[in-house]
Design a protein around this motif. Structure first.
Motif, PDB file in Angstrom:
ATOM      1  N   LYS A   1     -22.679  18.800 -35.870  1.00 41.14           N
ATOM      2  CA  LYS A   1     -21.854  17.656 -35.491  1.00 41.14           C
ATOM      3  C   LYS A   1     -22.583  16.689 -34.569  1.00 41.14           C
ATOM      4  N   LEU A   2     -23.820  17.014 -34.189  1.00 40.43           N
ATOM      5  CA  LEU A   2     -24.571  16.157 -33.283  1.00 40.43           C
ATOM      6  C   LEU A   2     -25.114  14.948 -34.027  1.00 40.43           C
ATOM      7  N   LYS A   3     -24.673  13.760 -33.627  1.00 36.69           N
ATOM      8  CA  LYS A   3     -25.085  12.536 -34.297  1.00 36.69           C
ATOM      9  C   LYS A   3     -25.561  11.470 -33.305  1.00 36.69           C
ATOM     10  N   GLY A   4     -24.952  11.431 -32.113  1.00 38.16           N
ATOM     11  CA  GLY A   4     -25.179  10.296 -31.216  1.00 38.16           C
ATOM     12  C   GLY A   4     -26.023  10.582 -30.003  1.00 38.16           C
ATOM     13  N   LEU A   5     -26.949  11.542 -30.060  1.00 39.78           N
ATOM     14  CA  LEU A   5     -27.736  11.909 -28.894  1.00 39.78           C
ATOM     15  C   LEU A   5     -29.181  11.419 -28.961  1.00 39.78           C
ATOM     16  N   SER A   6     -29.532  10.723 -30.023  1.00 38.43           N
ATOM     17  CA  SER A   6     -30.928  10.345 -30.211  1.00 38.43           C
ATOM     18  C   SER A   6     -31.430   9.460 -29.079  1.00 38.43           C
ATOM     19  N   ASN A   7     -32.697   9.669 -28.735  1.00 39.98           N
ATOM     20  CA  ASN A   7     -33.390   8.913 -27.690  1.00 39.98           C
ATOM     21  C   ASN A   7     -32.770   9.098 -26.309  1.00 39.98           C
TER      22      ASN A   7
ATOM     23  N   HIS B   1     -33.480  17.564 -29.961  1.00 39.84           N
ATOM     24  CA  HIS B   1     -34.894  17.240 -29.764  1.00 39.84           C
ATOM     25  C   HIS B   1     -35.490  16.588 -31.012  1.00 39.84           C
ATOM     26  N   ALA B   2     -35.115  17.083 -32.167  1.00 38.84           N
ATOM     27  CA  ALA B   2     -35.641  16.540 -33.422  1.00 38.84           C
ATOM     28  C   ALA B   2     -35.226  15.090 -33.633  1.00 38.84           C
ATOM     29  N   GLN B   3     -34.085  14.702 -33.057  1.00 43.24           N
ATOM     30  CA  GLN B   3     -33.566  13.343 -33.215  1.00 43.24           C
ATOM     31  C   GLN B   3     -34.102  12.383 -32.151  1.00 43.24           C
ATOM     32  N   ASN B   4     -34.839  12.913 -31.166  1.00 41.92           N
ATOM     33  CA  ASN B   4     -35.130  12.123 -29.973  1.00 41.92           C
ATOM     34  C   ASN B   4     -36.278  11.135 -30.104  1.00 41.92           C
ATOM     35  N   GLY B   5     -36.995  11.161 -31.174  1.00 45.22           N
ATOM     36  CA  GLY B   5     -38.024  10.158 -31.388  1.00 45.22           C
ATOM     37  C   GLY B   5     -39.012  10.082 -30.241  1.00 45.22           C
ATOM     38  N   ALA B   6     -39.160   8.871 -29.691  1.00 43.35           N
ATOM     39  CA  ALA B   6     -40.111   8.652 -28.606  1.00 43.35           C
ATOM     40  C   ALA B   6     -39.758   9.444 -27.352  1.00 43.35           C
ATOM     41  N   ALA B   7     -38.492   9.819 -27.205  1.00 42.35           N
ATOM     42  CA  ALA B   7     -38.061  10.553 -26.014  1.00 42.35           C
ATOM     43  C   ALA B   7     -38.429  12.033 -26.067  1.00 42.35           C
ATOM     44  N   GLN B   8     -38.935  12.495 -27.209  1.00 46.54           N
ATOM     45  CA  GLN B   8     -39.264  13.914 -27.341  1.00 46.54           C
ATOM     46  C   GLN B   8     -40.234  14.393 -26.264  1.00 46.54           C
TER      47      GLN B   8
END
Length: 465
Positions: free
Chosen positions: A299-305, A332-339
């Motif tokens: 259900k995680l959709k809006g946590l990226s970056n 973490h996989a969705q975090n892009g540059a923030a990883q």
């Protein structure tokens, strides 16, 4: 009592206790006990085992003064945070039977808030705001189930010393008496968290959101379910979570909802801990279970970056740590540059290769910690769910603190031994630990606290640019 044991006992017990069956004789005993204890303070209340048992039987501190009432504050409003703080303190004074009990507990945060004023319980559990000199950012801290903002007294001082202002939130149903959780709904917690988060993003330019256990779940849920504006996204520098609630360790956690239809409390205790309820309403378990279902990995959709700093223990007996890691891996996989900024501080019971390799390889982790040169090191087995946010020096929950967490042994002969032994063993309530040390004290401080702070400071330095 551990959550696992609580739910097991709930399934096996046929006893039913509800607020509606609270008799006149019990009420009289309650009033008598309050009058008899008028000379107590929040430290000495821990010392008399016979009196503790009397408090438990009478429900002296389990029931709210005047019956449960909701806080007189509209969380759907845009009222200033200071208005909320005043309303919360008024609510605690009106409902908490220990609110005005003297409480000679002094922390760096209480000194910042009250200087040398003689303190009462209300002073230490009320939500607060601390403004930092040369403010660089601000952090919101949300406590866990049955807890209070006292849980953040150590961390708050550390943040302020770094130039980070602090706000804390008291969740609805908390800070008064365990009875207040009998009919609470997790939607009430979500609304309160939403108000506090929106206030942070409105009032500060650089914001961190933090939470312990249930508080962590509320932060994740808000970010996942709400679309932040571009301005808000720029302000949000990161999320910090300690033992975040992800999935209950107890396999029967789902049943709490149905148990609550017939039974108000899964565990009735003396509630002598001024900062946390010891009694556990069945509905409290049901509501946190419902909240955790909202943040399942799929259900995680809006946590990226949104970079994260998370502290978790492998042996946590309240929360299933594997579920936490699964959520973090998805995030973490969705975090892009923030990883590159993500950090997981993970405490292992046994540091072996297969356990270390089980964590996502791309996720920066800190897995090696040492406890040396301190007398408590030889007494600590591992890190409990209740441990991460408190320093060993904490006057209430620390190594020589006034309170010992022995509630898993309530009603047994080992309770007294746990409370009084001069050489306690502390750790998480694992089956292995309890077999080796039947009178185990559940750990309520972090023996690696200073090392955790170093990692936290590194996270802040990498995200506050």
């Amino acid at each position: 009592m551990s959550v696992n044991t609580i739910f097991k006992n709930a399934m096996l017990s046929g006893a039913v206790l509800s607020a509606s069956t609270f008799s006149a004789s019990a009420f009289s005993a309650n009033v008598f006990a309050v009058e008899a204890s008028s000379s107590l303070n929040c430290v000495t209340i821990n010392n008399d085992l016979a009196q503790i048992e009397a408090f438990k039987q009478a429900g002296t501190y389990r029931f709210a003064k005047g019956g449960v009432q909701r806080i007189n504050f509209d969380f759907a409003s845009n009222k200033p945070f200071q208005d909320y703080l005043v309303a919360a303190r008024t609510h605690i004074n009106a409902q908490n039977p220990k609110a005005n009990m003297p409480c000679p507990i002094s922390t760096p945060t209480s000194k910042r808030l009250y200087a040398d004023k003689p303190l009462q319980v209300v002073d230490l559990i009320a939500p607060f705001e601390l403004k930092a000199d040369n403010e660089k950012a601000a952090v919101l801290l949300i406590h866990g189930l049955t807890d209070s903002p006292y849980l953040f007294h150590d961390l708050a001082n550390s943040f302020v010393e770094q130039g980070i202002s602090v706000r804390t939130l008291l969740l609805p149903g908390h800070g008064t008496a365990a009875e207040a959780l009998v009919d609470i709904d997790q939607a009430d917690w979500r609304q309160a968290a939403s108000y506090a988060i929106k206030s942070m993003l409105n009032d500060f330019d650089n914001v961190y959101l933090g939470g312990f256990s249930t508080g962590g779940a509320l932060v994740v849920d808000y970010l996942n379910r709400n679309t932040l504006s571009e301005s808000e996204l720029q302000k949000l520098k990161g999320v910090m979570l300690w033992s975040p609630a992800s999935e209950a360790k107890a396999s029967m956690a789902w049943a709490a909802k149905y148990v609550s239809w017939f039974k108000d409390y899964l565990d009735e205790a003396a509630d002598i801990d001024f900062a946390k309820y010891e009694s556990f309403p069945a509905n409290a378990g049901a509501q946190v279970h419902a909240l955790m279902k909202r943040i399942a990995p799929k259900k995680l959709k809006g946590l990226s970056n949104t970079p994260f700093f998370v502290v978790a223990s492998e042996v946590d007996q309240t929360i299933e740590t594997d579920a936490t890691v699964n959520i973090l891996a998805r995030w973490h996989a969705q975090n892009g540059a923030a990883q590159a900024q993500d950090k997981l501080v993970y405490y292992y019971a046994n540091k072996v290769a297969d356990q270390l390799n089980a964590l996502p390889r791309s996720l920066k982790t800190v897995t090696t910690f040492s406890c040396e040169g301190q007398v408590y090191c030889e007494h600590v087995l591992d890190l409990a769910h209740t441990s991460p946010t408190n320093a060993p020096s904490n006057p209430h929950y620390g190594w020589q603190g006034s309170y010992r967490n022995c509630e898993h042994l309530t009603g047994t002969d080992l309770f007294a031994s746990c409370k009084t032994t001069s050489s306690p063993t502390l750790g998480e309530l694992t089956e292995e630990n309890l077999q080796a040390t039947p009178n185990l004290q559940r750990l309520t401080f972090n023996p690696y606290y200073e090392q955790m702070l170093e990692q936290m400071q590194g996270f802040i330095a990498s995200t506050l640019k």
